[in-house]
Design a protein around this motif. Structure first.
Motif, PDB file in Angstrom:
ATOM      1  N   PRO A  68     -45.729  42.584  -5.893  1.00 51.58           N
ATOM      2  CA  PRO A  68     -46.798  42.348  -4.927  1.00 51.58           C
ATOM      3  C   PRO A  68     -47.726  43.558  -4.875  1.00 51.58           C
ATOM      4  O   PRO A  68     -47.339  44.669  -5.235  1.00 51.58           O
ATOM      5  CB  PRO A  68     -46.050  42.180  -3.603  1.00 51.58           C
ATOM      6  N   PRO A  69     -48.965  43.351  -4.455  1.00 47.45           N
ATOM      7  CA  PRO A  69     -49.914  44.469  -4.373  1.00 47.45           C
ATOM      8  C   PRO A  69     -49.462  45.475  -3.319  1.00 47.45           C
ATOM      9  O   PRO A  69     -48.752  45.134  -2.376  1.00 47.45           O
ATOM     10  CB  PRO A  69     -51.224  43.800  -3.976  1.00 47.45           C
ATOM     11  N   LEU A  70     -49.872  46.713  -3.500  1.00 49.76           N
ATOM     12  CA  LEU A  70     -49.554  47.747  -2.527  1.00 49.76           C
ATOM     13  C   LEU A  70     -50.351  47.519  -1.252  1.00 49.76           C
ATOM     14  O   LEU A  70     -51.479  47.029  -1.298  1.00 49.76           O
ATOM     15  CB  LEU A  70     -49.927  49.125  -3.091  1.00 49.76           C
ATOM     16  N   ALA A 128     -52.281  52.195  -1.269  1.00 52.11           N
ATOM     17  CA  ALA A 128     -53.161  52.165  -2.438  1.00 52.11           C
ATOM     18  C   ALA A 128     -54.237  53.244  -2.336  1.00 52.11           C
ATOM     19  O   ALA A 128     -54.608  53.848  -3.343  1.00 52.11           O
ATOM     20  CB  ALA A 128     -53.800  50.790  -2.582  1.00 52.11           C
ATOM     21  N   GLU A 152     -53.981  52.135  -7.323  1.00 58.23           N
ATOM     22  CA  GLU A 152     -53.319  50.872  -7.637  1.00 58.23           C
ATOM     23  C   GLU A 152     -52.414  50.951  -8.854  1.00 58.23           C
ATOM     24  O   GLU A 152     -51.638  50.055  -9.110  1.00 58.23           O
ATOM     25  CB  GLU A 152     -54.377  49.766  -7.861  1.00 58.23           C
ATOM     26  N   ASP A 166     -52.254  49.139 -15.838  1.00 55.96           N
ATOM     27  CA  ASP A 166     -51.614  47.979 -16.466  1.00 55.96           C
ATOM     28  C   ASP A 166     -50.950  48.351 -17.751  1.00 55.96           C
ATOM     29  O   ASP A 166     -51.235  49.124 -18.513  1.00 55.96           O
ATOM     30  CB  ASP A 166     -52.638  46.872 -16.728  1.00 55.96           C
TER      31      ASP A 166
END
Length: 61
Positions: free
Chosen positions: A46-48, A53, A58, A61
């Motif tokens: 899940p996103p921070l 962030a 973030e 990749d």
């Protein structure tokens, strides 16, 4: 019950939010009913949270 360590001796459920005003747990958590953790997002982790962030970025990749 191991969650009793969170108890501060003020058991009063705010029925609008469903949270104990003393310890901040829901009635289900107080009673020991297991709470299912949310499933991870389909894209992986899940996103921070925004505040994290901002400090860490973030990632890559």
């Amino acid at each position: 019950m191991s969650g009793d360590a969170l108890c501060v001796g003020v058991c009063m459920i705010d029925w609008d939010t469903g949270v104990c005003l003393g310890c901040g747990r829901t009635a289900e958590e107080i009673e020991g009913v297991p709470v299912v953790a949310p499933a991870p997002a389909a894209g992986g982790a899940p996103p921070l949270p925004a505040n994290v962030a901002e400090q860490l970025g973030e990632g890559s990749d």
